[in-house]
Each structure stands twice: as C-alpha cells, then as structure tokens.
Design an enzyme around this catalytic site. Structure first.
Site, mmCIF file in Angstrom:
data_model
loop_
_atom_site.group_PDB
_atom_site.id
_atom_site.type_symbol
_atom_site.label_atom_id
_atom_site.label_comp_id
_atom_site.label_asym_id
_atom_site.label_seq_id
_atom_site.Cartn_x
_atom_site.Cartn_y
_atom_site.Cartn_z
ATOM 1 N N SER A 88 93.136 61.773 48.572
ATOM 2 C CA SER A 88 93.191 61.976 47.122
ATOM 3 C C SER A 88 94.107 61.000 46.399
ATOM 4 C CB SER A 88 93.611 63.412 46.819
ATOM 5 O OG SER A 88 94.819 63.743 47.481
ATOM 6 N N HIS A 106 87.006 64.652 47.387
ATOM 7 C CA HIS A 106 86.781 63.400 46.652
ATOM 8 C C HIS A 106 85.618 62.573 47.189
ATOM 9 C CE1 HIS A 106 90.430 63.918 44.271
ATOM 10 N NE2 HIS A 106 90.950 64.416 45.372
ATOM 11 N N LYS A 154 85.525 68.223 40.901
ATOM 12 C CA LYS A 154 85.755 66.786 40.870
ATOM 13 C C LYS A 154 84.458 66.085 40.466
ATOM 14 C CE LYS A 154 90.021 67.466 42.918
ATOM 15 N NZ LYS A 154 90.738 68.047 44.037
HETATM 16 C C1 LIG Z 1 91.689 68.853 44.435
HETATM 17 C C2 LIG Z 1 91.742 69.010 45.891
HETATM 18 C C3 LIG Z 1 91.781 70.274 46.474
HETATM 19 C C4 LIG Z 1 91.918 71.523 45.671
HETATM 20 O O1 LIG Z 1 90.777 71.823 44.953
HETATM 21 P P1 LIG Z 1 90.894 72.699 43.638
HETATM 22 O O2 LIG Z 1 89.522 73.200 43.404
HETATM 23 O O3 LIG Z 1 91.403 71.793 42.571
HETATM 24 O O4 LIG Z 1 91.870 73.797 43.953
HETATM 25 C C5 LIG Z 1 91.732 70.355 47.848
HETATM 26 N N1 LIG Z 1 91.680 69.243 48.606
HETATM 27 C C6 LIG Z 1 91.678 68.017 48.069
HETATM 28 C C7 LIG Z 1 91.629 66.823 48.974
HETATM 29 C C8 LIG Z 1 91.724 67.871 46.695
HETATM 30 O O5 LIG Z 1 91.761 66.648 46.163
#
Ligand SMILES: *Cc1c(COP(=O)(O)O)cnc(C)c1O
Length: 392
Positions: free
Chosen positions: A182, A210, A242
């Site tokens: 991330s 991602h 995302k």
């Molecule tokens: C954003 C993210 C999460 C968490 O997801 P949310 O739905 O925002 O709680 C988990 N793992 C990774 C790698 C992320 O980038």
C-alpha cells in the site's frame, strides 16, 4: 505511587508526537468532482485517493446505490446471521467469486475486519503467522489479536519467509502478504511465496486491497495476474473501497473456508451487515471494472507518463508499476514541506511518515487514477519541478 491517569498519559504521548513533527491532522474534504477535491477552501487535483479506476462517482454505480437504497432503505437492520443478509449481498458475493475465480466469497464491512476475520477463522493461540514486514497494519494486528506467533520477514524476501516457516515445522502456519504494497506500490513475489507455502505446508493469504481492479487483464487482481489459482493461494482478501470506489471488503476461497468464516469470524458475526444498497453499488462497480479494460490501459499510460517525467526531473521514484507511485524523501519534515508546497501549487499528495512507514522513509504517496488525464499528470510534474529545490 498513585495510579497513572490514562488521559494524562495520552496527552503526554500526543505532545511528544507533536514535538517530533509526527502529529497527524484531519482535514475535511468539502466536495469532490472526480479527481478535483475542495479542501480548506481550495480546489486541488487529488493524487492521494485509492479510486484507481475512477468509479467512486461513476453514474451507474451511484444509480445502483440510489435504486437499491430506495428499495431496501439505508440500514441492513441486523448482522448477517440474524436478518441483515440481503439478496444484494448474495449477488455481490457471487459476482466477486466469479471474477476472482474462487468457489465462494463473503462480504465484510471493511478490509480491516476482513483480515481480522481471516485470522480468527484459521488461527489459534500459538499457531505461526509469517508476514512481510511491510504488510498492512490490519494484517499484523489481526495476527496479534488472535494470539498467533507473529514472524515478520524482510520485505519481499520469499527465502526469508521459507526460513521462518522451516524453523517451526510442527506448528500450523499461515503465510500472509499484501498483493500490492500500500505504501510502496510494488507487487509481492507471489509465485515464489506460493512455492514456499506449498513446500512448507503453510496456508497462503493474499490481501489484494490495491491489486483488485488494477492488476490482470480483467482486473481480477495480482494473484491471477501471477498465474496463480485458488489451489496455490487459498485465501484472498479484497476491498471494495479502493479500485471499486465503494466501501467494504470480502474474503474469497474454497467453500470450506467461506463456510468456516460464517462460523468463526467474530468480526463477521458480531457486526451489522453492510447496507444492501452499498452491495448493489459494489456489484455495479465490479461489472464496470471487469468490462472496461480501457480504464487499466489508461492507467498504464498515465503511470508511464508520470514515471518518464519524474525520472527526467531526477525525482526519487520507487520501483513500482502500479498506480501507487511514491516519492521517497526520507526526512519527515522534508516530506511535509513538500506536501504543503504541492498544495500551494494545486496538487494534493499527502506525506506519509513513520510509524506508518519505517523510520527515515517518509514519502509523498502519489497515486494515479483512470479519472486523471494527461494534463493532470503534467500539472503535477510542473508542480514537482517548482518545489523540487526543497527536497532534491
Ligand atoms: C486499505 C487496506 C486495508 C483495509 O481496508 P479497509 O476496507 O479500508 O478497512 C487492508 N489491507 C490493505 C493492504 C489496505 O490497503
């Protein structure tokens, strides 16, 4: 000695963080029109969002939300096992399982809760959980939360992961990695990790928050892009917040695993199901993400344009092929100064500092979206050129 007061102790920690220049600040966004956001009274081009495919405001996704909202209302009115599980959730789960090539999927209210649910389903106290050092905080916290023995290997070092697994051969083990990291944007060595997991009889879990929507010809994520199937990577986690531009998350894998989640994942069982209208919106987003290859093609073009320009300017790019294109600046004060200077120049690229990233690795986390166009990239490059003196 009197018992220390928790609020007073907290205030001291906050003061220290402030003195170290590491205090975190909230800023409210007043409105968004695609990649244009209004913040503190000014309009900025957003280079910090995770809406990689530009779906968060897609008319079909918004319409699906509105239509299902009108039909089902806002709240799901209960947890999945009581009365909150709607047919919209079922349809979304089927669409996600089909897209990612898995037996079944199960939706969660967030990725953080999905990662916790995975660990609660598979691991117990004393089991081993081997993870990349740069795995998302929610994966790390989830392993700790279930009392597993957490072992972290140097970033992207599959052989180090193998050594850690080999040192505990008699213990049930889970190997977890982000698909796309991330804060760095690089892709995990998934084939190597799959080979290690097979050799060491560990269950491989990939958090593809991602990668989903972005990697692979049809956007089905980094696992399929690496040519791996449910056999090699039994557990997949993806988020809906995302590239899909919505909110929530899911886990997907063999039917026995998903059945087990419903039995044992406390973060699934003891919480209100996501609004059915949100599930409808996410299903619409999945359809667009699968179908509209041009969004990924456009991202590829924008990424190449940005990297060529940034290389020409001598900027500290990281080795990333994904829409996450951080500039590694090192010092936190330098990164924050660069963020402020870019805001003055009309671009929003947030500085990410320790402890989110390792010490002395503060960076501007620049992200690109299919909703950007060439002129936006050129605007960002011109802005970076004008502020480069502050960090080059
Ligand atoms: C954003 C993210 C999460 C968490 O997801 P949310 O739905 O925002 O709680 C988990 N793992 C990774 C790698 C992320 O980038």
């Amino acid at each position: 000695m009197p018992r220390p007061d928790l609020i007073a102790r907290l205030a001291e920690r906050c003061t220290r963080r402030e003195q170290d220049g590491l205090a975190r600040r909230l800023h409210a966004v007043d409105g968004a029109d695609g990649v244009r956001v209004r913040r503190d009274g000014r309009t900025l081009i957003n280079f910090s969002g995770n809406d990689y495919l530009g779906l968060a405001q897609h008319p079909d996704v918004v319409r699906a939300l509105q239509r299902a909202g009108a039909e089902h209302g806002v709240g799901s009115t209960g947890s999945h096992l009581i009365c909150g599980h709607h047919r919209e959730h079922v349809w979304l789960e089927q669409a996600l399982a089909d897209w990612t090539g898995r037996d079944a999927a199960c939706v969660f209210s967030s990725g953080t809760m999905a990662n916790l649910g995975i660990m609660q389903t598979l691991l117990g106290r004393g089991d081993v959980c081997v993870q990349d050092k740069l795995d998302h905080a929610s994966l790390i916290d989830a392993a700790r939360g279930v009392g597993a023995t957490l072992r972290r290997y140097p970033h992207a070092d599959a052989e180090a992961a193998a050594r850690q697994l080999a040192s505990a051969r008699d213990t049930p083990a889970l190997l977890a990695t982000d698909g796309v990291f991330s804060m760095d944007g690089d892709v995990a060595p998934l084939s190597e990790l799959a080979a290690v997991a097979a050799r060491e009889h560990a269950t491989l879990v990939v958090d593809d928050a991602h990668g989903l929507g972005v990697c692979g010809r049809d956007g089905s994520g980094s696992v399929r892009a690496a040519g791996l199937t449910q056999c090699e990577v039994p557990v997949l986690m993806g988020t809906l917040g995302k590239a899909l531009g919505c909110h929530g998350a899911f886990v997907a894998g063999p039917q026995e695993f998903v059945d087990g989640v419903v039995q044992f994942a406390r973060s699934y069982i003891y919480t209100t199901a996501m609004p059915p209208a949100l599930a409808a919106a996410a299903r619409a987003a999945v359809g667009i993400a699968r179908r509209e290859h041009w969004r990924r093609d456009k991202l590829t073009t924008l990424i190449a344009r940005f990297r060529a320009g940034a290389t020409g300017l001598g900027l500290p790019l990281m080795p990333s092929t994904t829409p996450i294109q951080p500039l590694l600046l090192g010092d936190s004060h330098v990164a924050v100064a660069a963020q402020h200077a870019l805001i003055e120049a009309g671009c929003l690229a947030i500085a990410i500092r320790p402890p989110t990233v390792p010490a002395d690795q503060a960076r501007l986390r620049i992200t690109l979206s299919a909703a950007h166009d060439n002129a936006d990239i050129d605007h960002l490059l011109a802005a970076l050129e004008s502020v480069r003196a502050s960090f080059a």
